[in-house]
Design a protein around this motif. Structure first.
Motif, PDB file in Angstrom:
ATOM      1  N   ASP A 161       0.828  -1.206   0.000  1.00 22.84           N
ATOM      2  CA  ASP A 161       0.000   0.000   0.000  1.00 22.84           C
ATOM      3  C   ASP A 161       0.864   1.259   0.000  1.00 22.84           C
ATOM      4  OD1 ASP A 161      -2.348  -1.462  -0.065  1.00 22.84           O
ATOM      5  OD2 ASP A 161      -2.662  -1.373   2.108  1.00 22.84           O
ATOM      6  N   ASP A 162       1.933   1.254   0.801  1.00 20.24           N
ATOM      7  CA  ASP A 162       2.830   2.415   0.852  1.00 20.24           C
ATOM      8  C   ASP A 162       3.520   2.645  -0.495  1.00 20.24           C
ATOM      9  OD1 ASP A 162       2.205   2.835   3.527  1.00 20.24           O
ATOM     10  OD2 ASP A 162       3.946   1.722   4.264  1.00 20.24           O
ATOM     11  N   ALA A 196       2.430   1.673  -3.437  1.00 22.18           N
ATOM     12  CA  ALA A 196       1.398   2.115  -4.377  1.00 22.18           C
ATOM     13  C   ALA A 196       1.124   3.609  -4.202  1.00 22.18           C
ATOM     14  CB  ALA A 196       0.120   1.310  -4.200  1.00 22.18           C
ATOM     15  N   GLU A 197       1.088   4.086  -2.971  1.00 23.45           N
ATOM     16  CA  GLU A 197       0.856   5.515  -2.711  1.00 23.45           C
ATOM     17  C   GLU A 197       2.016   6.350  -3.237  1.00 23.45           C
ATOM     18  OE1 GLU A 197      -1.909   7.071  -1.700  1.00 23.45           O
ATOM     19  OE2 GLU A 197      -2.823   5.083  -1.718  1.00 23.45           O
ATOM     20  N   GLN A 198       3.243   5.868  -3.092  1.00 22.26           N
ATOM     21  CA  GLN A 198       4.408   6.588  -3.613  1.00 22.26           C
ATOM     22  C   GLN A 198       4.338   6.681  -5.142  1.00 22.26           C
ATOM     23  OE1 GLN A 198       8.272   5.390  -2.011  1.00 22.26           O
ATOM     24  NE2 GLN A 198       7.202   4.528  -0.231  1.00 22.26           N
ATOM     25  N   ILE A 199       3.940   5.598  -5.778  1.00 28.10           N
ATOM     26  CA  ILE A 199       3.824   5.600  -7.243  1.00 28.10           C
ATOM     27  C   ILE A 199       2.738   6.578  -7.677  1.00 28.10           C
ATOM     28  CG2 ILE A 199       3.179   4.210  -9.255  1.00 28.10           C
ATOM     29  CD1 ILE A 199       4.517   1.806  -7.749  1.00 28.10           C
ATOM     30  N   LYS A 200       1.605   6.573  -7.005  1.00 28.69           N
ATOM     31  CA  LYS A 200       0.507   7.491  -7.323  1.00 28.69           C
ATOM     32  C   LYS A 200       0.969   8.932  -7.158  1.00 28.69           C
ATOM     33  CE  LYS A 200      -3.096   4.377  -5.706  1.00 28.69           C
ATOM     34  NZ  LYS A 200      -4.095   4.185  -4.626  1.00 28.69           N
ATOM     35  N   ALA A 201       1.782   9.190  -6.151  1.00 28.62           N
ATOM     36  CA  ALA A 201       2.230  10.569  -5.862  1.00 28.62           C
ATOM     37  C   ALA A 201       3.121  11.132  -6.956  1.00 28.62           C
ATOM     38  CB  ALA A 201       2.963  10.596  -4.517  1.00 28.62           C
ATOM     39  N   LYS A 228       2.864  10.295 -10.218  1.00 26.57           N
ATOM     40  CA  LYS A 228       2.154  10.254 -11.502  1.00 26.57           C
ATOM     41  C   LYS A 228       1.425  11.543 -11.769  1.00 26.57           C
ATOM     42  CE  LYS A 228       3.293   6.169 -12.781  1.00 26.57           C
ATOM     43  NZ  LYS A 228       3.901   5.781 -13.965  1.00 26.57           N
TER      44      LYS A 228
END
Length: 154
Positions: A144-145, A147-152, A154
């Motif tokens: 989850d962490d 995934a959040e870093q990747i979203k941030a 993008k």
């Protein structure tokens, strides 16, 4: 009884053939990692089929053989390949033994544990890599962490 003996001999010979194919595919994958580590450009790319695709760890890295060669050439020309040490590998075959696919866990100095997956095809008696996909397995505890870093970004 003769039929049973003949069937047994056929099963033994098919098993030996499968073991031979397994050893050959294993050897191709070992050569892939060895020639990458020694920056042996021609030998490395000779292991790939002309239609091969290399998929890297970044979502943008989906390269044809030609594109991957262009990426690798400057590194290999400087004697800098990449070293991934296999530590576990599974190889599977199509019923006709002309397609093999695999997954392997690898160790890399900078990335740590990585996973390679891919497909090989048998053409004119030789196994060629037609797809290789390098990934970084993410432990579920931190997925989850990450995934959040990747979203941030993008």
């Amino acid at each position: 009884m003769k039929h049973l003996a003949a069937m047994f001999m056929l099963m033994v010979s098919l098993s030996a053939a499968a073991d031979g194919e397994l050893a050959t595919v294993d050897e191709v994958l070992n050569s892939l990692h060895e020639t990458a580590s020694t920056a042996s450009f021609e030998k490395y790319f000779a292991l790939y089929d002309d239609s091969a695709v290399f998929i890297g760890t970044d979502a943008s890295e989906v390269w044809s053989k030609k594109e991957f060669k262009a990426y690798a050439k400057p590194h290999f020309d400087k004697g800098r390949g990449w070293t991934y040490l296999p530590k576990d590998r599974n190889i599977y075959f199509s019923p006709d033994k002309n397609v093999a696919w695999f997954d392997e866990l690898l160790d890399n100095e900078s990335l740590g544990e990585t996973r390679g997956t891919g497909v090989l095809v048998k053409k004119a008696g030789s196994w060629k890599i037609t797809q290789y996909h390098l990934t970084i397995p993410i432990p579920n505890e931190i997925a989850d962490d990450v995934a959040e870093q990747i979203k941030a970004i993008k």
